[in-house]
Design a protein around this motif. Structure first.
Motif, PDB file in Angstrom:
ATOM      1  N   GLN A   1       0.847  -1.187   0.000  1.00 51.07           N
ATOM      2  CA  GLN A   1       0.000   0.000   0.000  1.00 51.07           C
ATOM      3  C   GLN A   1       0.884   1.239   0.000  1.00 51.07           C
ATOM      4  OE1 GLN A   1      -3.171  -0.053   3.016  1.00 51.07           O
ATOM      5  NE2 GLN A   1      -2.706  -2.213   3.388  1.00 51.07           N
ATOM      6  N   ILE A   2       0.474   2.263  -0.723  1.00 47.20           N
ATOM      7  CA  ILE A   2       1.219   3.513  -0.735  1.00 47.20           C
ATOM      8  C   ILE A   2       0.265   4.670  -0.473  1.00 47.20           C
ATOM      9  CG2 ILE A   2       1.039   3.757  -3.252  1.00 47.20           C
ATOM     10  CD1 ILE A   2       3.856   5.124  -3.083  1.00 47.20           C
ATOM     11  N   ARG A   3       0.722   5.613   0.325  1.00 45.45           N
ATOM     12  CA  ARG A   3      -0.034   6.830   0.595  1.00 45.45           C
ATOM     13  C   ARG A   3       0.897   8.034   0.413  1.00 45.45           C
ATOM     14  NH1 ARG A   3      -3.167   3.340   0.490  1.00 45.45           N
ATOM     15  NH2 ARG A   3      -4.791   2.751   1.996  1.00 45.45           N
ATOM     16  N   VAL A   4       0.332   9.114  -0.095  1.00 43.53           N
ATOM     17  CA  VAL A   4       1.051  10.382  -0.160  1.00 43.53           C
ATOM     18  C   VAL A   4       0.512  11.250   0.970  1.00 43.53           C
ATOM     19  CG1 VAL A   4       1.587  12.434  -1.522  1.00 43.53           C
ATOM     20  CG2 VAL A   4       1.361  10.204  -2.652  1.00 43.53           C
ATOM     21  N   PHE A   5       1.407  11.695   1.844  1.00 47.00           N
ATOM     22  CA  PHE A   5       1.006  12.466   3.015  1.00 47.00           C
ATOM     23  C   PHE A   5       1.292  13.953   2.802  1.00 47.00           C
ATOM     24  CE2 PHE A   5       1.847   8.202   4.667  1.00 47.00           C
ATOM     25  CZ  PHE A   5       0.689   7.972   5.398  1.00 47.00           C
ATOM     26  N   GLU A   6       0.359  14.772   3.274  1.00 43.61           N
ATOM     27  CA  GLU A   6       0.515  16.227   3.194  1.00 43.61           C
ATOM     28  C   GLU A   6       1.484  16.660   4.276  1.00 43.61           C
ATOM     29  OE1 GLU A   6       0.407  19.519   1.437  1.00 43.61           O
ATOM     30  OE2 GLU A   6      -1.300  18.309   0.809  1.00 43.61           O
ATOM     31  N   ASP A   7       2.746  16.785   3.892  1.00 45.91           N
ATOM     32  CA  ASP A   7       3.808  17.137   4.838  1.00 45.91           C
ATOM     33  C   ASP A   7       4.935  17.785   4.054  1.00 45.91           C
ATOM     34  OD1 ASP A   7       6.293  16.819   6.484  1.00 45.91           O
ATOM     35  OD2 ASP A   7       4.892  15.867   7.870  1.00 45.91           O
ATOM     36  N   ASP A   8       5.421  18.917   4.543  1.00 43.63           N
ATOM     37  CA  ASP A   8       6.427  19.684   3.800  1.00 43.63           C
ATOM     38  C   ASP A   8       7.827  19.091   3.860  1.00 43.63           C
ATOM     39  OD1 ASP A   8       4.600  21.556   2.918  1.00 43.63           O
ATOM     40  OD2 ASP A   8       4.906  22.891   4.638  1.00 43.63           O
ATOM     41  N   SER A   9       8.079  18.145   4.758  1.00 43.88           N
ATOM     42  CA  SER A   9       9.423  17.574   4.854  1.00 43.88           C
ATOM     43  C   SER A   9       9.686  16.660   3.657  1.00 43.88           C
ATOM     44  CB  SER A   9       9.588  16.791   6.154  1.00 43.88           C
ATOM     45  OG  SER A   9       8.660  15.727   6.222  1.00 43.88           O
ATOM     46  N   ALA A  10      10.899  16.744   3.121  1.00 42.27           N
ATOM     47  CA  ALA A  10      11.275  15.938   1.944  1.00 42.27           C
ATOM     48  C   ALA A  10      11.647  14.541   2.412  1.00 42.27           C
ATOM     49  CB  ALA A  10      12.434  16.590   1.204  1.00 42.27           C
ATOM     50  N   ASN A  11      10.632  13.706   2.598  1.00 37.54           N
ATOM     51  CA  ASN A  11      10.870  12.402   3.207  1.00 37.54           C
ATOM     52  C   ASN A  11       9.945  11.348   2.611  1.00 37.54           C
ATOM     53  OD1 ASN A  11      12.123  10.619   4.909  1.00 37.54           O
ATOM     54  ND2 ASN A  11      10.956  11.196   6.734  1.00 37.54           N
ATOM     55  N   ALA A  12      10.338  10.095   2.761  1.00 32.42           N
ATOM     56  CA  ALA A  12       9.529   8.942   2.373  1.00 32.42           C
ATOM     57  C   ALA A  12       9.942   7.793   3.282  1.00 32.42           C
ATOM     58  CB  ALA A  12       9.747   8.584   0.909  1.00 32.42           C
ATOM     59  N   PHE A  13       9.142   6.734   3.299  1.00 31.51           N
ATOM     60  CA  PHE A  13       9.480   5.572   4.111  1.00 31.51           C
ATOM     61  C   PHE A  13       8.820   4.341   3.526  1.00 31.51           C
ATOM     62  CE2 PHE A  13       5.566   7.296   5.970  1.00 31.51           C
ATOM     63  CZ  PHE A  13       4.759   6.173   6.043  1.00 31.51           C
ATOM     64  N   ALA A  14       9.357   3.187   3.880  1.00 31.10           N
ATOM     65  CA  ALA A  14       8.713   1.901   3.617  1.00 31.10           C
ATOM     66  C   ALA A  14       8.821   1.092   4.898  1.00 31.10           C
ATOM     67  CB  ALA A  14       9.380   1.170   2.454  1.00 31.10           C
ATOM     68  N   LEU A  15       7.768   0.366   5.228  1.00 32.62           N
ATOM     69  CA  LEU A  15       7.703  -0.352   6.491  1.00 32.62           C
ATOM     70  C   LEU A  15       7.485  -1.832   6.255  1.00 32.62           C
ATOM     71  CD1 LEU A  15       5.298   2.108   8.345  1.00 32.62           C
ATOM     72  CD2 LEU A  15       7.772   1.946   8.652  1.00 32.62           C
ATOM     73  N   PRO A  16       7.962  -2.678   7.179  1.00 27.39           N
ATOM     74  CA  PRO A  16       7.681  -4.116   7.076  1.00 27.39           C
ATOM     75  C   PRO A  16       6.185  -4.353   6.978  1.00 27.39           C
ATOM     76  CG  PRO A  16       9.308  -3.693   8.790  1.00 27.39           C
ATOM     77  CD  PRO A  16       8.795  -2.357   8.364  1.00 27.39           C
ATOM     78  N   GLY A  17       5.797  -5.301   6.161  1.00 28.96           N
ATOM     79  CA  GLY A  17       4.390  -5.568   5.951  1.00 28.96           C
ATOM     80  C   GLY A  17       3.871  -5.014   4.637  1.00 28.96           C
ATOM     81  N   GLY A  18       4.677  -4.180   3.957  1.00 28.19           N
ATOM     82  CA  GLY A  18       4.293  -3.669   2.645  1.00 28.19           C
ATOM     83  C   GLY A  18       3.618  -2.314   2.673  1.00 28.19           C
ATOM     84  N   TYR A  19       4.167  -1.370   3.429  1.00 27.50           N
ATOM     85  CA  TYR A  19       3.577  -0.044   3.545  1.00 27.50           C
ATOM     86  C   TYR A  19       4.582   1.011   3.091  1.00 27.50           C
ATOM     87  CZ  TYR A  19       0.579  -2.850   6.545  1.00 27.50           C
ATOM     88  OH  TYR A  19      -0.240  -3.846   7.032  1.00 27.50           O
ATOM     89  N   ILE A  20       4.137   1.911   2.207  1.00 28.14           N
ATOM     90  CA  ILE A  20       5.012   2.953   1.673  1.00 28.14           C
ATOM     91  C   ILE A  20       4.346   4.307   1.871  1.00 28.14           C
ATOM     92  CG2 ILE A  20       6.159   3.871  -0.388  1.00 28.14           C
ATOM     93  CD1 ILE A  20       6.070   1.030  -1.554  1.00 28.14           C
ATOM     94  N   GLY A  21       5.110   5.275   2.332  1.00 32.66           N
ATOM     95  CA  GLY A  21       4.616   6.640   2.482  1.00 32.66           C
ATOM     96  C   GLY A  21       5.544   7.624   1.791  1.00 32.66           C
ATOM     97  N   VAL A  22       4.963   8.596   1.124  1.00 28.74           N
ATOM     98  CA  VAL A  22       5.721   9.649   0.450  1.00 28.74           C
ATOM     99  C   VAL A  22       5.143  10.989   0.887  1.00 28.74           C
ATOM    100  CG1 VAL A  22       6.306  10.716  -1.766  1.00 28.74           C
ATOM    101  CG2 VAL A  22       6.231   8.224  -1.567  1.00 28.74           C
ATOM    102  N   ASN A  23       5.983  11.896   1.330  1.00 30.61           N
ATOM    103  CA  ASN A  23       5.528  13.230   1.718  1.00 30.61           C
ATOM    104  C   ASN A  23       5.479  14.160   0.508  1.00 30.61           C
ATOM    105  OD1 ASN A  23       5.452  12.322   4.338  1.00 30.61           O
ATOM    106  ND2 ASN A  23       7.212  13.517   5.041  1.00 30.61           N
ATOM    107  N   THR A  24       4.526  15.076   0.520  1.00 30.66           N
ATOM    108  CA  THR A  24       4.422  16.027  -0.585  1.00 30.66           C
ATOM    109  C   THR A  24       5.680  16.885  -0.697  1.00 30.66           C
ATOM    110  OG1 THR A  24       3.213  17.508   0.924  1.00 30.66           O
ATOM    111  CG2 THR A  24       1.903  16.144  -0.565  1.00 30.66           C
ATOM    112  N   GLY A  25       6.374  17.111   0.420  1.00 30.33           N
ATOM    113  CA  GLY A  25       7.606  17.892   0.370  1.00 30.33           C
ATOM    114  C   GLY A  25       8.673  17.239  -0.488  1.00 30.33           C
ATOM    115  N   LEU A  26       8.685  15.904  -0.521  1.00 33.46           N
ATOM    116  CA  LEU A  26       9.663  15.202  -1.348  1.00 33.46           C
ATOM    117  C   LEU A  26       9.394  15.438  -2.830  1.00 33.46           C
ATOM    118  CD1 LEU A  26      11.995  13.164  -1.694  1.00 33.46           C
ATOM    119  CD2 LEU A  26      10.279  11.341  -1.607  1.00 33.46           C
TER     120      LEU A  26
END
Length: 267
Positions: free
Chosen positions: A84-109
């Motif tokens: 699963q992937i979500r784009v989060f409303e956050d100004d920091s230039a960051n992203a992550f992936a977590l065990p279990g199949g979770y991906i997050g991308v910040n709008t700042g990135l």
């Protein structure tokens, strides 16, 4: 000081009982099961979604397109997870992936990673952390370090203000001498694995260097490397460049096989 050899024997026993290897062949201490790590990942992902608003539309489709192309290159076991992937409303230039199949991308990135190849460099790096069991190794190292400090305090009978002060210094030594160096090693290893992953998916690996040059230009003051959980930008770029010839060969092979991602940056 009879407790010292006993402590050493205990640490050796734990290490032998929970030793594994990363994709690059590096030995790891992994004390937790995949199920436990996946549960941790799910809990963290749920917390993110509760605390930060998510973004849909073209922005989400762009990030999902890049992530899907990368996931398609994973080993079958990891590929079979419901990523699963979500784009989060956050100004920091960051992203992550977590065990279990979770991906997050910040709008700042997405203000810095302005094409599919640059975003693939970041997401590929984050997925590489999952592939290499870095979360397991990190929490295992922290658990073993805390256990060792507790045993040391009990064995030496350190009590009161003086004991607390000494334990604080030992704790700082463990932090800067054990935990953070592991994290820097994780980052460098994830760069290596992520570079191969993005190239195998048909993303231009040269964009990884472009991305980190942009990150360096956008970044402010950084702590000394020995106090940081990440390599310096210069060290990171140097490591990527050292593996570029192999990555470019992998990229050309992927392109010849018809792997040509077409993910549109939201304009």
């Amino acid at each position: 000081m009879r407790w010292i050899p006993r402590l050493a024997v205990g640490v050796i026993c734990i290490t032998l009982a929970a030793c594994s290897s990363s994709p690059t062949g590096r030995q790891q201490l992994t004390l937790y099961s995949d199920e436990q790590l996946n549960q941790m990942g799910q809990q963290a992902f749920n917390q993110y979604q509760q605390e930060l608003p998510t973004v849909g539309g073209a922005t989400h489709r762009f990030a999902e397109c890049v992530a899907s192309a990368l996931v398609a290159e994973l080993p079958q076991q990891q590929q079979a997870q419901n990523w699963q992937i979500r784009v989060f409303e956050d100004d920091s230039a960051n992203a992550f992936a977590l065990p279990g199949g979770y991906i997050g991308v910040n709008t700042g990135l997405l203000k810095i990673a302005t094409n599919q190849d640059q975003l693939a460099a970041v997401i590929g790096h984050e997925i590489a952390h999952v592939l290499a069991n870095h979360a397991n190794e990190r929490v295992s190292t922290q658990s073993a370090t805390q256990l060792g400090l507790s045993v040391l305090q009990s064995a030496t009978g350190m009590q009161g203000a003086q004991g607390e002060q000494l334990m604080g210094l030992l704790g700082a030594g463990a932090q800067y001498g054990i935990l953070l160096p592991f994290s820097r090693r994780h980052e460098s290893e994830a760069d290596t694995i992520g570079l191969s992953l993005m190239a195998s998916a048909g993303f231009d690996p040269q964009a990884s260097v472009e991305l980190w040059e942009k990150m360096e230009a956008a970044g402010g003051a950084q702590p000394p490397v020995w106090m940081s959980t990440h390599p310096s930008q210069g060290q990171r770029i140097g490591g990527l460049e050292s593996g570029m010839n192999e990555a470019m060969a992998r990229y050309e092979q992927a392109r010849s096989a018809g792997k040509r991602p077409n993910c549109s940056y939201p304009g």
